[in-house]
Design a protein around this motif. Structure first.
Motif, PDB file in Angstrom:
ATOM      1  N   LEU A   1    -120.467 -76.439  -1.906  1.00 42.37           N
ATOM      2  CA  LEU A   1    -119.017 -76.197  -2.001  1.00 42.37           C
ATOM      3  C   LEU A   1    -118.572 -75.179  -0.964  1.00 42.37           C
ATOM      4  O   LEU A   1    -117.479 -75.303  -0.394  1.00 42.37           O
TER       5      LEU A   1
ATOM      6  N   ASP B   1    -118.395 -76.881   2.306  1.00 45.76           N
ATOM      7  CA  ASP B   1    -117.269 -77.822   2.370  1.00 45.76           C
ATOM      8  C   ASP B   1    -115.925 -77.108   2.445  1.00 45.76           C
ATOM      9  O   ASP B   1    -114.898 -77.748   2.659  1.00 45.76           O
ATOM     10  N   SER B   2    -115.932 -75.791   2.262  1.00 42.25           N
ATOM     11  CA  SER B   2    -114.676 -75.041   2.264  1.00 42.25           C
ATOM     12  C   SER B   2    -114.199 -74.790   3.693  1.00 42.25           C
ATOM     13  O   SER B   2    -114.971 -74.873   4.653  1.00 42.25           O
TER      14      SER B   2
ATOM     15  N   LEU C   1    -119.965 -84.469  -1.108  1.00 43.09           N
ATOM     16  CA  LEU C   1    -118.617 -83.905  -0.999  1.00 43.09           C
ATOM     17  C   LEU C   1    -117.851 -84.505   0.168  1.00 43.09           C
ATOM     18  O   LEU C   1    -116.626 -84.697   0.086  1.00 43.09           O
TER      19      LEU C   1
ATOM     20  N   LYS D   1    -107.849 -84.924  -3.279  1.00 39.73           N
ATOM     21  CA  LYS D   1    -107.742 -83.480  -3.415  1.00 39.73           C
ATOM     22  C   LYS D   1    -106.333 -83.001  -3.065  1.00 39.73           C
ATOM     23  O   LYS D   1    -105.774 -82.142  -3.747  1.00 39.73           O
TER      24      LYS D   1
ATOM     25  N   PRO E   1    -107.315 -74.111  -6.547  1.00 41.23           N
ATOM     26  CA  PRO E   1    -108.604 -74.548  -5.973  1.00 41.23           C
ATOM     27  C   PRO E   1    -109.678 -74.764  -7.032  1.00 41.23           C
ATOM     28  O   PRO E   1    -110.475 -75.700  -6.935  1.00 41.23           O
ATOM     29  N   TRP E   2    -109.737 -73.876  -8.045  1.00 41.05           N
ATOM     30  CA  TRP E   2    -110.724 -74.044  -9.098  1.00 41.05           C
ATOM     31  C   TRP E   2    -110.462 -75.309  -9.909  1.00 41.05           C
ATOM     32  O   TRP E   2    -111.383 -76.028 -10.276  1.00 41.05           O
TER      33      TRP E   2
ATOM     34  N   THR F   1    -111.568 -78.327  -7.989  1.00 42.11           N
ATOM     35  CA  THR F   1    -113.031 -78.450  -8.041  1.00 42.11           C
ATOM     36  C   THR F   1    -113.486 -78.978  -9.390  1.00 42.11           C
ATOM     37  O   THR F   1    -114.342 -79.870  -9.464  1.00 42.11           O
ATOM     38  N   ARG F   2    -112.897 -78.440 -10.464  1.00 43.66           N
ATOM     39  CA  ARG F   2    -113.349 -78.789 -11.814  1.00 43.66           C
ATOM     40  C   ARG F   2    -112.927 -80.183 -12.231  1.00 43.66           C
ATOM     41  O   ARG F   2    -113.729 -80.928 -12.820  1.00 43.66           O
TER      42      ARG F   2
ATOM     43  N   THR G   1    -113.210 -82.749  -7.931  1.00 43.30           N
ATOM     44  CA  THR G   1    -114.428 -82.806  -7.128  1.00 43.30           C
ATOM     45  C   THR G   1    -115.673 -83.086  -7.972  1.00 43.30           C
ATOM     46  O   THR G   1    -116.438 -84.014  -7.679  1.00 43.30           O
ATOM     47  N   LEU G   2    -115.883 -82.294  -9.021  1.00 40.89           N
ATOM     48  CA  LEU G   2    -117.101 -82.445  -9.818  1.00 40.89           C
ATOM     49  C   LEU G   2    -117.195 -83.794 -10.527  1.00 40.89           C
ATOM     50  O   LEU G   2    -118.274 -84.404 -10.544  1.00 40.89           O
TER      51      LEU G   2
END
Length: 256
Positions: free
Chosen positions: A104, A107-108, A192, A200, A210-211, A214-215, A218-219
């Motif tokens: 992650l 990928d940022s 990713l 996204k 952003p969190w 991701t949660r 992305t996940l």
């Protein structure tokens, strides 16, 4: 066209189709032959020999479940099983969480010199298992090891990493995670990269932090890659031998 002529024509056309259909299997044949000879065959042979008393020279003598009875009656087996399960759970969890976190970061957008970071974390994978174990044996060595020197410098005291059963297994876990981290991070990073940026971006436009992206985005989309990582790391964990043998000679003896 007569029936005989039609049959001859059909057979003539069937030959090239059959040859074309066999070509892919010919290319796959070396893998399957190698798999049968060096993987499946030995596995089946090991299973058969487990029901016999065989020293490798004389003819095998069938003893049924005798070997398994001795195994389950040996208390050292249950100690080894407990240690293996604890090691496997800790190793797989720490490795995959750390590798996913590193992926992650790679990928940022804020991380610079990504290629250099990837190379730096991937290099331990190229090091021989025995060489890596010898290096960490010097790091964990009692009294003169680098880790103990740093601990004493910080006033934390000295730890017998390789002689104390409480810490020996963690020394092995640290070594294995260090060696495999870059490999699994690259796998997660590739996963990713396969997630469309449009998904996204749509989540960000909907007000996701952003969190939350991701949660909730992305996940979930990365689940197949995570499953692959967990399965492969579990297999690798159960094949453990070189590192503990070099670090502790298989000990500490009867460590519980």
């Amino acid at each position: 066209m007569s029936t005989t002529t039609a049959m001859k024509t059909g057979r003539a056309a069937f030959g090239p189709r059959l040859r074309r259909g066999l070509v892919p299997y010919l290319f796959l044949a070396p893998f399957f032959l190698t798999f049968i000879a060096f993987w499946l065959g030995p596995i089946i042979a090991s299973l058969v020999y487990s029901f016999t008393d065989w020293r490798g020279f004389a003819s095998p003598r069938f003893i049924g479940l005798g070997n398994y009875t001795k195994l389950f009656a040996d208390p050292r087996f249950w100690v080894a099983l407990k240690n293996t399960l604890f090691y496997g759970l800790a190793y797989v969890t720490i490795l995959n969480v750390s590798a996913l976190a590193l992926a992650l970061c790679l990928d940022s957008a804020w991380l610079r010199f990504k290629n250099a970071v990837k190379v730096g974390f991937f290099l331990p994978v190229t090091i021989s298992l025995v060489v890596a174990a010898v290096i960490f044996e010097m790091i964990f060595a009692k009294g003169v090891g680098l880790l103990n020197i740093v601990q004493k410098g910080l006033g934390l005291g000295e730890i017998d990493w390789l002689g104390d059963p409480r810490f020996a297994i963690w020394a092995i876990i640290i070594l294995r995670v260090w060696r495999a981290l870059g490999y699994y991070a690259v796998i997660y990073f590739a996963g990713l990269q396969g997630i469309p940026n449009d998904v996204k971006e749509a989540a960000r436009l909907d007000g996701c932090s952003p969190w939350q992206v991701t949660r909730y985005v992305t996940l979930p989309l990365l689940k197949p890659v995570i499953l692959f990582g967990v399965i492969m790391s579990t297999i690798w964990a159960l094949e453990l031998f070189d590192e503990p043998w070099v670090l502790t000679k298989g000990g500490p003896p009867t460590a519980r």
